[in-house]
Design a protein around this motif. Structure first.
Motif, short mmCIF file in Angstrom:
data_model
loop_
_atom_site.label_atom_id
_atom_site.label_comp_id
_atom_site.label_asym_id
_atom_site.label_seq_id
_atom_site.Cartn_x
_atom_site.Cartn_y
_atom_site.Cartn_z
N GLY A 10 0.82 -1.22 0.00
CA GLY A 10 0.00 0.00 0.00
C GLY A 10 0.86 1.26 0.00
O GLY A 10 0.37 2.34 0.36
N LYS A 12 3.18 4.46 -1.47
CA LYS A 12 2.80 5.48 -2.45
C LYS A 12 3.79 5.53 -3.62
O LYS A 12 3.74 6.46 -4.42
CB LYS A 12 2.73 6.85 -1.75
CG LYS A 12 1.45 7.02 -0.96
CD LYS A 12 0.25 7.20 -1.88
CE LYS A 12 -1.07 7.25 -1.16
NZ LYS A 12 -1.64 5.95 -0.80
N GLU A 32 5.62 13.85 8.23
CA GLU A 32 4.79 12.71 7.81
C GLU A 32 4.34 11.91 9.03
O GLU A 32 5.11 11.09 9.56
CB GLU A 32 5.61 11.81 6.89
CG GLU A 32 5.38 12.04 5.43
CD GLU A 32 5.72 10.79 4.62
OE1 GLU A 32 4.86 9.90 4.49
OE2 GLU A 32 6.86 10.71 4.14
N PRO A 33 3.09 12.08 9.46
CA PRO A 33 2.61 11.32 10.62
C PRO A 33 2.42 9.83 10.37
O PRO A 33 2.38 9.04 11.30
CB PRO A 33 1.25 11.97 10.93
CG PRO A 33 1.29 13.30 10.24
CD PRO A 33 2.14 13.10 9.03
N GLY A 37 6.76 2.81 4.93
CA GLY A 37 8.09 2.44 4.45
C GLY A 37 8.90 3.63 3.94
O GLY A 37 10.07 3.46 3.58
N GLY A 38 8.29 4.81 3.87
CA GLY A 38 9.08 5.99 3.50
C GLY A 38 9.07 6.36 2.03
O GLY A 38 9.85 7.21 1.60
N SER A 39 8.16 5.78 1.25
CA SER A 39 8.15 6.08 -0.19
C SER A 39 7.96 7.56 -0.49
O SER A 39 8.39 8.03 -1.53
CB SER A 39 7.03 5.33 -0.90
OG SER A 39 7.27 3.98 -0.81
N ASN A 52 7.06 9.77 11.13
CA ASN A 52 6.47 9.04 12.26
C ASN A 52 5.60 7.90 11.75
O ASN A 52 4.98 8.00 10.68
CB ASN A 52 5.60 10.01 13.06
CG ASN A 52 4.85 9.32 14.19
OD1 ASN A 52 5.45 8.97 15.20
ND2 ASN A 52 3.55 9.11 14.02
N ASP A 53 5.52 6.84 12.52
CA ASP A 53 4.54 5.79 12.24
C ASP A 53 4.31 5.03 13.55
O ASP A 53 5.24 4.89 14.36
CB ASP A 53 5.04 4.82 11.16
CG ASP A 53 3.90 4.04 10.53
OD1 ASP A 53 3.49 4.37 9.41
OD2 ASP A 53 3.40 3.08 11.18
N LYS A 54 3.11 4.54 13.74
CA LYS A 54 2.78 3.81 14.97
C LYS A 54 3.37 2.39 14.96
O LYS A 54 3.46 1.75 15.99
CB LYS A 54 1.25 3.74 15.08
CG LYS A 54 0.76 3.54 16.47
CD LYS A 54 -0.75 3.50 16.45
CE LYS A 54 -1.33 3.03 17.75
NZ LYS A 54 -2.78 3.00 17.72
N ASN A 55 3.71 1.93 13.76
CA ASN A 55 4.25 0.57 13.65
C ASN A 55 5.70 0.55 14.16
O ASN A 55 6.63 1.02 13.50
CB ASN A 55 4.19 0.15 12.18
CG ASN A 55 4.69 -1.26 11.95
OD1 ASN A 55 5.51 -1.77 12.72
ND2 ASN A 55 4.21 -1.88 10.90
N ASP A 190 1.41 7.63 18.25
CA ASP A 190 0.12 7.79 17.63
C ASP A 190 0.12 9.17 16.93
O ASP A 190 0.71 10.12 17.45
CB ASP A 190 -0.97 7.74 18.71
CG ASP A 190 -2.35 7.87 18.08
OD1 ASP A 190 -2.81 6.88 17.50
OD2 ASP A 190 -2.93 8.98 18.14
N PHE A 191 -0.54 9.27 15.77
CA PHE A 191 -0.44 10.51 14.99
C PHE A 191 -0.85 11.76 15.77
O PHE A 191 -0.29 12.84 15.58
CB PHE A 191 -1.24 10.40 13.68
CG PHE A 191 -2.74 10.43 13.86
CD1 PHE A 191 -3.44 9.28 14.21
CD2 PHE A 191 -3.45 11.60 13.70
CE1 PHE A 191 -4.81 9.29 14.39
CE2 PHE A 191 -4.83 11.64 13.87
CZ PHE A 191 -5.51 10.47 14.23
N ASP A 209 -0.80 10.07 5.00
CA ASP A 209 -1.27 8.88 4.28
C ASP A 209 -1.76 7.86 5.31
O ASP A 209 -1.12 6.84 5.57
CB ASP A 209 -0.12 8.31 3.45
CG ASP A 209 -0.58 7.18 2.55
OD1 ASP A 209 -1.78 7.08 2.26
OD2 ASP A 209 0.29 6.38 2.12
C1 LIG Z 1 -1.11 3.78 4.04
S1 LIG Z 1 0.13 3.37 5.18
C2 LIG Z 1 1.38 4.57 4.83
C3 LIG Z 1 2.21 4.17 3.65
C4 LIG Z 1 3.33 5.13 3.32
N1 LIG Z 1 2.84 6.37 2.76
C5 LIG Z 1 4.30 4.51 2.31
O1 LIG Z 1 4.35 4.98 1.17
O2 LIG Z 1 4.97 3.53 2.68
C6 LIG Z 1 -0.57 3.90 6.69
C7 LIG Z 1 0.37 3.84 7.89
O3 LIG Z 1 -0.29 4.37 9.04
C8 LIG Z 1 0.23 3.72 10.19
N2 LIG Z 1 -0.71 3.96 11.30
C9 LIG Z 1 -1.90 3.33 11.56
N3 LIG Z 1 -2.50 3.89 12.62
C10 LIG Z 1 -1.70 4.90 13.06
C11 LIG Z 1 -1.78 5.84 14.12
N4 LIG Z 1 -2.83 5.85 14.95
N5 LIG Z 1 -0.78 6.74 14.27
C12 LIG Z 1 0.30 6.73 13.44
N6 LIG Z 1 0.44 5.83 12.42
C13 LIG Z 1 -0.54 4.93 12.23
C14 LIG Z 1 0.37 2.28 9.75
O4 LIG Z 1 1.32 1.61 10.55
C15 LIG Z 1 0.82 2.44 8.29
O5 LIG Z 1 2.22 2.39 8.19
#
Ligand SMILES: C[S@@+](CC[C@H](N)C(=O)[O-])C[C@H]1O[C@@H](n2cnc3c(N)ncnc32)[C@H](O)[C@@H]1O
Length: 297
Positions: A10, A12, A32-33, A37-39, A52-55, A190-191, A209
Motif C-alpha cells: 500500500g 505510495k 509525515e505522521p 516504508g518511507g516512499s 512518524n509511524d505507529k508501527n 500515535d499521529f 497517508d
Molecule cells: C497507508 S500506510 C502509509 C504508507 C506510506 N505512505 C508509504 O508509502 O509507505 C498507513 C500507515 O499508518 C500507520 N498507522 C496506523 N494507525 C496509526 C496511528 N494511529 N498513528 C500513526 N500511524 C498509524 C500504519 O502503521 C501504516 O504504516
C-alpha cells in the motif's frame, strides 16, 4: 523515483509522480505522521524531515538502516554474511537456484529453495527480537515483503517467492544515499501525539497517508471512525494555524463510500489521483475506487 527498501504494502511509490505534481515547492520541513516504508519522504525535496509511524517494527527498521548511513559497506557485509550463513539464495550475489529446481517449480522456486533457511532465520529472530538485521532479512525473503507478528509477538509470515536481488540492492543504495545527505528524525507515536508535539514553523508541510477507513489492509486494523474524526479535526486545527497539508484518501472503494471525508473535504481542494487499484493488465477491470489528494493550499 526511489523505491523504499521496505517494499511496504500500500505504499505510495507508484503514485509519487502524480502526487509530486500537487505538492508545494520550497518546503522547509516535511512532516509525515504516517510514513510507513518511507516512499514519500524518499522522493520529496525538503531541508528537514520528521517521519512518524505507529508501527514500532517499521520505525525500528528505519532507525536501524539510518545507523548505517555513513557505513553502508559494513551493513552489506553483515547482511551478506548472514545470507550465506543461513544458506538463502541471493540472485544479487550470484547464489542461484538450480535450473532443475526452476523447471520443477516454475513460479515458486525461490520459496521452495528458501523455505527451510527462512524458517531458521525466523526461529532465531523470535529468540532474539533485538536482532534487526534478521528482521530485515525476514522482510526481504518474506511473503509480499511484509512484517507480521502474532498475538504473542512472534514474527509469523511464511516465506515469499523473492530473494536478495538487484531491486533490493538498488532500493537499499537509494535509501542510504537519501539518509546520508538529509536530516531525518524518526518517531513512533500515535499521529495525534506526534502532531501535537510539534512546534510548527513557516515552511512546514504535512503530508498524511493514513489507513483508509473503507479499504482492507493489515495496518487498517484498529483504524475506526473515531480515529478518522480525530484526524480531520487535527487537520482543521493545522489549517487554522496556516500550516499547509495534503491528505491522501479514497472517497469510494468496492461499493463503499467514506461520507465523513467526502463531506469534510468540501472545505478544501480535492485533486484526483489515478489509483493503482485499477488493473494495468486489463483496464476494463476497475475496482470502483476514487483516490484523492485533499489539500488546504
Ligand atoms: C497507508 S500506510 C502509509 C504508507 C506510506 N505512505 C508509504 O508509502 O509507505 C498507513 C500507515 O499508518 C500507520 N498507522 C496506523 N494507525 C496509526 C496511528 N494511529 N498513528 C500513526 N500511524 C498509524 C500504519 O502503521 C501504516 O504504516
Amino acid at each position: 523515483m526511489n523505491r523504499s527498501p521496505f517494499f511496504y504494502v500500500g505504499d505510495k511509490y507508484k503514485l509519487m509522480k502524480q502526487l509530486s505534481g500537487y505538492f508545494p515547492h520550497d518546503v522547509n520541513r516535511l512532516i509525515e505522521p504516517f510514513c510507513g516504508g518511507g516512499s514519500v519522504f524518499l522522493n520529496f525535496h525538503a531541508k528537514n524531515y520528521l517521519a512518524n509511524d505507529k508501527n514500532k517494527h517499521m520505525i525500528k527498521l528505519h532507525k536501524f538502516l539510518k545507523s548505517y548511513a555513513n557505513n553502508r559497506n559494513s551493513f552489506y557485509k553483515k547482511l551478506e554474511q548472514q545470507i550465506k550463513h543461513y544458506g538463502l539464495s541471493a540472485s544479487y550475489l550470484g547464489i542461484m537456484v538450480s535450473d532443475e529446481l526452476k523447471s520443477k517449480h516454475k513460479k515458486t522456486y525461490y520459496a521452495v529453495f528458501n523455505k527451510n533457511a527462512y524458517k531458521a532465520v525466523k526461529d532465531d529472530f523470535n529468540k532474539n527480537k533485538n536482532d534487526l538485521l534478521l528482521l530485515y532479512i525476514l522482510l526481504i525473503y518474506g511473503f509480499n515483503h511484509m512484517l507480521r507478528f502474532n498475538s504473542s509477538g512472534d514474527f509469523n509470515l511464511p516465506v515469499g517467492n523473492v530473494d536478495y536481488n538487484k531491486n533490493v540492492r538498488t532500493a537499499l543504495d537509494a535509501y542510504f544515499d537519501f539518509i546520508e545527505s538529509n536530516e531525518i528524525v524518526f518517531s513512533c507515536l500515535d499521529f495525534v501525539d506526534f502532531v501535537k508535539g510539534i512546534t510548527f514553523e513557516s515552511g512546514d508541510f504535512v503530508y498524511l497517508d493514513p489507513p483508509y477507513l473503507i479499504s482492507k489492509c493489515e495496518y487498517n486494523k484498529g483504524w475506526d471512525e473515531k480515529c478518522e474524526s480525530a484526524l480531520l479535526n487535527l487537520l482543521d486545527e493545522l489549517n487554522s494555524k496556516g500550516i499547509n497539508f495534503a491528505l491522501s484518501n479514497v472517497f469510494n472503494h468496492k461499493g463503499r463510500s467514506n461520507e465523513m471525508v467526502i463531506e469534510w473535504s468540501k472545505k478544501y481542494k480535492v485533486k484526483p489521483v489515478k489509483s493503482n487499484y485499477i488493473s494495468y493488465y486489463d483496464n476494463t477491470i476497475k475496482e470502483d475506487t476514487t483516490e484523492v489528494l485533499i489539500t488546504n493550499y
